[in-house]
Design an enzyme around this catalytic site. Structure first.
Site, mmCIF file in Angstrom:
data_model
loop_
_atom_site.group_PDB
_atom_site.id
_atom_site.type_symbol
_atom_site.label_atom_id
_atom_site.label_comp_id
_atom_site.label_asym_id
_atom_site.label_seq_id
_atom_site.Cartn_x
_atom_site.Cartn_y
_atom_site.Cartn_z
ATOM 1 N N ASP A 82 61.238 75.347 -12.891
ATOM 2 C CA ASP A 82 61.375 73.947 -12.497
ATOM 3 C C ASP A 82 60.893 73.108 -13.679
ATOM 4 O O ASP A 82 59.727 73.205 -14.078
ATOM 5 C CB ASP A 82 60.520 73.705 -11.254
ATOM 6 C CG ASP A 82 60.474 72.245 -10.825
ATOM 7 O OD1 ASP A 82 60.879 71.364 -11.594
ATOM 8 O OD2 ASP A 82 59.990 71.985 -9.707
ATOM 9 N N LYS B 254 52.630 76.432 0.991
ATOM 10 C CA LYS B 254 51.422 76.463 0.158
ATOM 11 C C LYS B 254 50.264 77.193 0.856
ATOM 12 O O LYS B 254 49.256 76.588 1.221
ATOM 13 C CB LYS B 254 51.025 75.043 -0.232
ATOM 14 C CG LYS B 254 52.096 74.368 -1.090
ATOM 15 C CD LYS B 254 51.714 72.995 -1.562
ATOM 16 C CE LYS B 254 52.808 72.399 -2.431
ATOM 17 N NZ LYS B 254 52.496 71.044 -2.901
ATOM 18 N N ASP C 87 66.741 69.977 -10.927
ATOM 19 C CA ASP C 87 65.618 70.071 -11.862
ATOM 20 C C ASP C 87 65.200 71.502 -12.141
ATOM 21 O O ASP C 87 64.099 71.760 -12.615
ATOM 22 C CB ASP C 87 64.418 69.272 -11.360
ATOM 23 C CG ASP C 87 64.040 69.604 -9.933
ATOM 24 O OD1 ASP C 87 64.642 70.533 -9.364
ATOM 25 O OD2 ASP C 87 63.147 68.937 -9.384
#
Length: 320
Positions: A214, A156, A105
């Site tokens: 992406d 993250k 992707d």
């Protein structure tokens, strides 16, 4: 050189487009996304491609067969979702001693040849392509030494913990020995399970500049289309691209309709008098009726627009 393309995901963030079309087959500026991935691999010496697929696997096979890619293509069709590492382990009978792995992707033009050269120079078990992003807070950061050896992954992070801009770009070169670290017959994540286990045991990264995106959300899917139309990514583009627009074969467009760049019209689409299409992608066979408008939207195949569509993703065959 051999490469494995991970293309088995369901593309949930791009629904309803991916209810009927596998995400890697969705067209970008008139060509299936997987065509750009294969072109990229061939430019870096890959001549043997394995596609790991699951969701809508037959659609993937049909689309790739139509490409005539000029390299050997084989398939590993998962019986159930296995995750990014489980898919690699499932394909082990088709894989050699060393192989690239690419997330299906991602659209990019990163220099895989440099990645291969560093991998050979360091004697790594695995080398990860690292890409710099302006805001890494939504990604996992990668810490490494000057020679490229990876020391830590930070998922993250909060703003006060961001001390690098390098993220995992979803492209790897692996030695076959890595397969032994992947449990068989279950879902396994290469990012969260396998790579952390390799720290201190031959895991390296290399920063690669260039284009990377992406395509897994509607916003980024549209952005990838515009970047191809406007020449921001090194790739092969359709000969039907002109002035940041692509109009497929067999389209009927009224002289009184208005196409505002950038936009993409799939083949055999019809645009009526007074209609306006702006910053949108229409797949094959769409009909935009008289005085209808489509802005900042993605239309699946055979959609009919009677009124106004804005900021929407519309499923195949719908009338809106």
């Amino acid at each position: 050189m051999q490469a494995l393309i991970l293309a088995g995901g369901e593309g949930t963030r791009l629904r309803p487009l991916t209810y009927t079309v596998p995400k890697p087959v969705l067209p970008l500026a008139g060509r299936p996304h997987v065509a750009y991935v294969i072109d990229w691999l061939v430019r870096h010496g890959v001549d043997d491609v394995v596609v790991s697929c699951g969701h809508l696997a037959e659609g993937m096979r049909v689309a790739v067969a139509e490409l005539e890619p000029g390299v050997e293509i084989r398939y590993a069709e998962e019986p159930d979702p296995r995750g990014t590492a489980g898919a690699i382990r499932f394909a082990e009978d088709l894989l050699g001693d060393r192989f690239l792995v690419l997330n299906g992707d991602v659209l990019c033009d990163l220099d895989l040849t440099r990645l291969i050269e560093q991998h050979e120079r360091t004697g790594a078990q695995a080398t990860i392509a690292l890409y710099p992003v302006d805001d890494p807070s939504g990604y996992g950061l990668v810490h490494r030494e000057e020679d490229g050896e990876i020391t830590e992954f930070l998922e993250k992070p909060s703003p006060d913990r961001i001390d690098t801009d390098e993220i995992n770009a979803g492209a790897y070169l692996l030695e076959r020995s890595v397969l032994d670290r992947i449990p068989p017959e279950r879902a396994v994540s290469i990012e969260r399970e396998v790579f952390p286990d390799l720290i201190g045991d031959g895991l390296y990264g290399i920063r690669l500049e260039g284009y990377w995106i992406d395509i897994g959300t509607p916003e980024r899917f549209l952005e990838a289309n515009w970047d191809i139309l406007e020449g921001r990514v090194e790739t092969v583009i359709s000969d039907r691209v002109e002035d940041s627009m692509m109009v497929g074969e067999g389209c009927e467009i009224s002289a009184d309709a208005e196409l505002r760049a950038p936009c993409v019209l799939g083949g055999n689409s019809t645009v009526g008098a007074g209609a306006v299409i702006e910053r949108s992608v229409l797949l094959d066979g769409c009909v935009v009726e008289e005085n209808a408008t489509v802005t900042n939207s993605i239309l699946s195949a055979a959609v009919t627009v009677e009124g106004e569509v804005s900021g929407a993703v519309v499923g195949e065959g719908e009338r809106v």
